[in-house]
Design an enzyme around this catalytic site. Sequence first.
Site, PDB file in Angstrom:
ATOM      1  N   GLY B 153       0.816  -1.218   0.000  1.00 45.00           N
ATOM      2  CA  GLY B 153       0.000   0.000   0.000  1.00 45.00           C
ATOM      3  C   GLY B 153       0.842   1.257   0.000  1.00 45.00           C
ATOM      4  N   GLY B 206     -11.321  -6.172  13.255  1.00 44.68           N
ATOM      5  CA  GLY B 206     -11.407  -6.121  11.799  1.00 44.68           C
ATOM      6  C   GLY B 206     -10.041  -6.125  11.126  1.00 44.68           C
ATOM      7  N   LYS B 224       3.954 -10.674  -1.512  1.00 44.55           N
ATOM      8  CA  LYS B 224       4.586  -9.356  -1.668  1.00 44.55           C
ATOM      9  C   LYS B 224       6.092  -9.495  -1.912  1.00 44.55           C
ATOM     10  CE  LYS B 224       1.116  -7.082   1.209  1.00 44.55           C
ATOM     11  NZ  LYS B 224       0.730  -6.872   2.634  1.00 44.55           N
TER      12      LYS B 224
END
Lengths: 344, 344
Positions: B153, B206, B224
Amino acid sequence: MNIAVLGYGGVSKAFIELISSKEDYLKREKISIQINYILNSKGGVYDPKGIDYNNLLNFTSNKGNLIDYPHGGSSNLTFNEILNDKNIDILIELTPTNKDTGEPAFTHMKSALENKIHVITGNKGPILLNYNELNNIAIKNNVQLAIGCTTGGALPSINGGLFDMAGADITSIEGVLNGTTNFILKEMEDTSCTYDEALKTAQRLGIAEANPSLDVDGWDTATKLLILTNVLMKENKTLNDTKVHGISHITPNHILEAQKENKKYKLIGRTTKENNVVSTSVGLKLLESTHPLYNVDGKNKGLRYTSSTLGDLTLIGGASGVTPAAASIFRDLININNGYKFSK
Amino acid sequence: MNIAVLGYGGVSKAFIELISSKEDYLKREKISIQINYILNSKGGVYDPKGIDYNNLLNFTSNKGNLIDYPHGGSSNLTFNEILNDKNIDILIELTPTNKDTGEPAFTHMKSALENKIHVITGNKGPILLNYNELNNIAIKNNVQLAIGCTTGGALPSINGGLFDMAGADITSIEGVLNGTTNFILKEMEDTSCTYDEALKTAQRLGIAEANPSLDVDGWDTATKLLILTNVLMKENKTLNDTKVHGISHITPNHILEAQKENKKYKLIGRTTKENNVVSTSVGLKLLESTHPLYNVDGKNKGLRYTSSTLGDLTLIGGASGVTPAAASIFRDLININNGYKFSK
């Protein structure tokens, strides 16, 4: 790409050595590079077919002067030859820096950019004094001004701010930007010695200069911080806008008290932007052990950017020395070749 | 630049919100952007003048379907409309990922690149399986394939390797690449709880999924790491070439023993290149307190590259979530606009 190098000191020599060692890399990446000019204040060397790196390095390491080099050395070569040569794509400006006037580097860079020649430099003086003016000339002439080497050598400080933070607004800059002071502080931590003793060790190892004021009084940190601030936040800050404190007042007792709490003193350059007011300062800060710059020790450097939308980014690396500085010049060269826009 | 967005999940929505909030930034940087298509598997929205971001977000946040949107919504819109539209410059591929086939994202990207449309993606499946094929198509068609969002990200992992290390050969990659496992390990350190308890906390918040295997068994880290390895070292490694271990066997006693020595366990993805042999592995490593990734805690991520000539570079940042992921897509967009060559 055809290159002209101005200045023939440590970084220039390391750069030429580096290019020479990168033959395979350049072939693999299909990048064609040659150096046509290398000039210092006495004259220089010109070879329209590309200077033979190893031959030249051998010659000058045996105490030969550039102007006496048998393949193109001359005392008649001046900077104007480069400007009038329509085949030069990139000027690498590495003449000795002047922090009061920026000259002669400023004139070199300005003239080159006006002649549509890209400029890569590690010369802090003119960049601190005149970055915005030079960058506007670069934009107008559709060429690039790349200055990564002025703010921490191999540490991708400008790259990190311009490209890794692209699309986000940088809201603060915080950095350990000077290897010499960082070495002195580590020496005091490791050996419980005084500041003066640590400074002497650094001088003996060639890490600190005989007159260490530029480093230990915070001016080098301030210069790098101001360049980063002006480039990345589009500001026009000067040393006069900046509170600058050094490290020479630190005592073994300060260090000891910090160590008891698992903390470390670091010389931090810091820029903050709050309500659109940008403030710059340099001084010792006590960092908690969880701070991302806590482990930036010895001659290493580190930076933390905070941003509007990309969060925080910490960059650590960039050991001091002419070879990493040369690698930083080479990085800018490759990125210009690959289409980067530093100037926009 | 005219954009088509494929997929309308969390990252797509966050991206549209982000662009909407960046109006001032884009004006200041003189960058003109509009989104002409947003498609999901049921159809989508098309507006040749640029979709009104806020209007659309309002409509769909009130449970309206894309295809019912009054300004250009239709169930007849397909990916072929985008390919046949000669005005689209960039495809943003954010459809649900498939790690076995890479489809349908692979076909979307391949077709777009063949039609000279730049592709930006956060879609790990097809990039893990077919990066080299797609990148070669991009090169052939002189467009860019930007994949920064697939490897952490907001952390500028690909940027760091491609541009901050430009001109140097990367000789090793070492990273804390998964926020969920890093959160679980920190939770165990902070509360002395068991792995199962920490996982439950992560699930309640979460951070971990109901089926956490992808994260806790190391597959996300491996994915990754493999993408970084293949892109930055020009390799063709797969999961079959990689020893992958997760974190589920760690006990409070392991953590306690490490803490006694001021060390921390981290799930590390590591690639090394020795004598031209590239090895990839994922597993728990015990880091000393001086290790540059030691302070990468909680949901943060970090990477360390070592190189031939630019030394080490550590990058820390990139908190998890759809907003940083969207900011990473936006970063690639701005860098493509500014002339970056990701594909070369």
